[in-house]
Write an enzyme that holds these catalytic residues in place. Sequence first.
Site, PDB file in Angstrom:
ATOM      1  N   GLU A 171     143.090 -28.296 115.388  1.00  0.00           N
ATOM      2  CA  GLU A 171     141.665 -28.248 114.600  1.00  0.00           C
ATOM      3  C   GLU A 171     140.830 -28.939 115.437  1.00  0.00           C
ATOM      4  OE1 GLU A 171     140.985 -26.409 112.149  1.00  0.00           O
ATOM      5  OE2 GLU A 171     142.956 -25.658 111.589  1.00  0.00           O
ATOM      6  N   VAL A 172     141.007 -29.908 116.006  1.00  0.00           N
ATOM      7  CA  VAL A 172     140.065 -30.669 116.880  1.00  0.00           C
ATOM      8  C   VAL A 172     139.213 -29.709 117.952  1.00  0.00           C
ATOM      9  CG1 VAL A 172     139.363 -32.613 118.510  1.00  0.00           C
ATOM     10  CG2 VAL A 172     141.136 -32.946 116.261  1.00  0.00           C
ATOM     11  N   TRP A 184     150.757 -23.870 121.590  1.00  0.00           N
ATOM     12  CA  TRP A 184     150.592 -23.311 120.112  1.00  0.00           C
ATOM     13  C   TRP A 184     149.275 -23.417 119.862  1.00  0.00           C
ATOM     14  CZ3 TRP A 184     148.728 -26.281 116.268  1.00  0.00           C
ATOM     15  CH2 TRP A 184     148.374 -27.802 116.564  1.00  0.00           C
ATOM     16  N   ASP A 203      94.958 -48.819 125.362  1.00  0.00           N
ATOM     17  CA  ASP A 203      94.594 -50.453 125.714  1.00  0.00           C
ATOM     18  C   ASP A 203      95.946 -51.145 125.724  1.00  0.00           C
ATOM     19  OD1 ASP A 203      92.014 -50.021 125.574  1.00  0.00           O
ATOM     20  OD2 ASP A 203      91.724 -50.650 123.502  1.00  0.00           O
ATOM     21  N   LYS A 214      92.356 -54.370 129.127  1.00  0.00           N
ATOM     22  CA  LYS A 214      91.833 -55.628 129.260  1.00  0.00           C
ATOM     23  C   LYS A 214      92.500 -56.934 129.095  1.00  0.00           C
ATOM     24  CE  LYS A 214      87.627 -52.776 128.019  1.00  0.00           C
ATOM     25  NZ  LYS A 214      86.424 -52.473 126.967  1.00  0.00           N
ATOM     26  N   GLY A 260      94.915 -51.964 116.718  1.00  0.00           N
ATOM     27  CA  GLY A 260      94.059 -52.361 115.437  1.00  0.00           C
ATOM     28  C   GLY A 260      93.296 -51.078 114.988  1.00  0.00           C
ATOM     29  N   ASP A 261      92.044 -51.543 114.640  1.00  0.00           N
ATOM     30  CA  ASP A 261      91.147 -50.307 114.160  1.00  0.00           C
ATOM     31  C   ASP A 261      89.859 -50.201 115.287  1.00  0.00           C
ATOM     32  OD1 ASP A 261      90.075 -48.992 111.711  1.00  0.00           O
ATOM     33  OD2 ASP A 261      88.342 -49.902 112.795  1.00  0.00           O
ATOM     34  N   ALA A 266      94.214 -55.708 112.929  1.00  0.00           N
ATOM     35  CA  ALA A 266      95.096 -56.903 112.999  1.00  0.00           C
ATOM     36  C   ALA A 266      94.912 -58.082 112.118  1.00  0.00           C
ATOM     37  CB  ALA A 266      94.483 -57.781 114.532  1.00  0.00           C
ATOM     38  N   MET A 289      90.594 -62.797 118.916  1.00  0.00           N
ATOM     39  CA  MET A 289      90.434 -63.232 120.373  1.00  0.00           C
ATOM     40  C   MET A 289      89.995 -64.727 120.523  1.00  0.00           C
ATOM     41  SD  MET A 289      88.328 -59.682 121.511  1.00  0.00           S
ATOM     42  CE  MET A 289      87.553 -59.739 120.137  1.00  0.00           C
TER      43      MET A 289
END
Length: 469
Positions: free
Chosen positions: A22-23, A44, A249, A271, A303-304, A333, A384
């Site tokens: 079966e395997v 078999w 970034d 940066k 972040g934004d 952030a 920062m």
Amino acid sequence: MRYFPIFIDTQELNCLVVGAGEVAARKVELLEKTHASIKVVAPWACSTVLKMQESGRIKLINREFEEADLDNRKVVFVATDNSELNEQIHDLATSRGILVNVVDNTPLCKFITPSIIDRSPIVIAMSSGGVAPVLLRYLRQKLESWIPAKIARLGRFSEKFREQVKNTLDSVTARRYFWEDVLDGPIAEQILNGNENAADELFQDKLNEHNQAGSEGEVYLIGAGPGDPELLTFKALRLMQKADVVVYDRLVSKEIMEMVRRDAEKIDAGKKKSKHTLPQEDINSLLASEAKKGKRVVRLKGGDPFIFGRGGEEIQTLVEQNIRFQVVPGITAASGASSYAGIPLTHRDHAQSVVFATGHLKDNSINLDWPALVQKNQTVVFYMGLTGLSIIQEKLMEHGMSPNMPVALVQSATTAAQRVVTGTLDQAQKLAEKHDIKPPSLIIIGTVVNLHSDLSWFNLEQNLSSVIE
């Protein structure tokens, strides 16, 4: 990645399966769906294999394995209950340069069979490298329920018109844009609903439209959030997958970059203190020049993009040059760091306002309206600010803020490397030095910081061990 996923052309592939229980039957069932030639050798066979033999798709030989069975075979599956025989066949196949898989014995596998979602001609294969089969089964279940069975219709439709599109649109980029429009619009809906004639008409109109219009570039200014990739918006992820060029970034994590379209060109515009890979003016020009080539350009920022991200400067350049753009906000952030640190930026008992300020040094000074920052019931967040922390500390106390005002330093917010150090304003610089706080870090000042010990939920042990009494 130990196991490299690859799809093999099975049209002229000769496969051998040793064992017929079966395997082994499960492997033969997979092979039966391909164009491969399948030979099964075993003394078999189980009823499942015998039924497959009746179909004529497999050749079953009822005897023990012989080395000659490996002749002209390119792939071998070994699935007997004799471990010594399995290892012997592995060694013989390997010495001949034949790909061999010993079922349920990963160390003896030169390749592994993935978990498959079959929507031919669309086939999705997944693997855990043999280490997490239950998790893999769980993921497959999720995908099976999410991917419609009728998706195969889209695959066959794409195949039908592939050459026509290739002959009509002369660039790879133009063809990709066209197919994205087809697969994400009314044409795809018609196909999935079985209205192929209507889909054909819409398709021809769309192809003519693309052929006449050509490719127009666009810039997507995307906020990647504070670090945790699960904080990306759906729109951000969708546009990242469309990118031809990604300008990113240093604050954008590797995990987030992994979600970008794989073959997009990636440009590092990171940066660091006193080191800019690209000056801001060059970044602005780069975005415009790449878009003018007809490319979809993703500007990916931590972040934004509109909160200390210089996103406004970048889109001003695009406006001046009449280049289309979209802006996708990200979790800034301050919001991410405070939430993951268990520090509400506002709270009825502590702060009814919050101010975001930059602690960036210019000529060894920080030019801010300090009296406006020293107000009751207000939270102040510095971006920062590590380099100028001693100046921030000095100026706030000079303008009347209590030396005992609670302060939190949050490093690598929302990531597994997050650290939170708390103390008082007069301790701020010493806290940063003692705990070797590094960028990217955020400084949160206000009585809301006192809530950290009770509300902290993310990476709790590391947060608490960082507190200074």
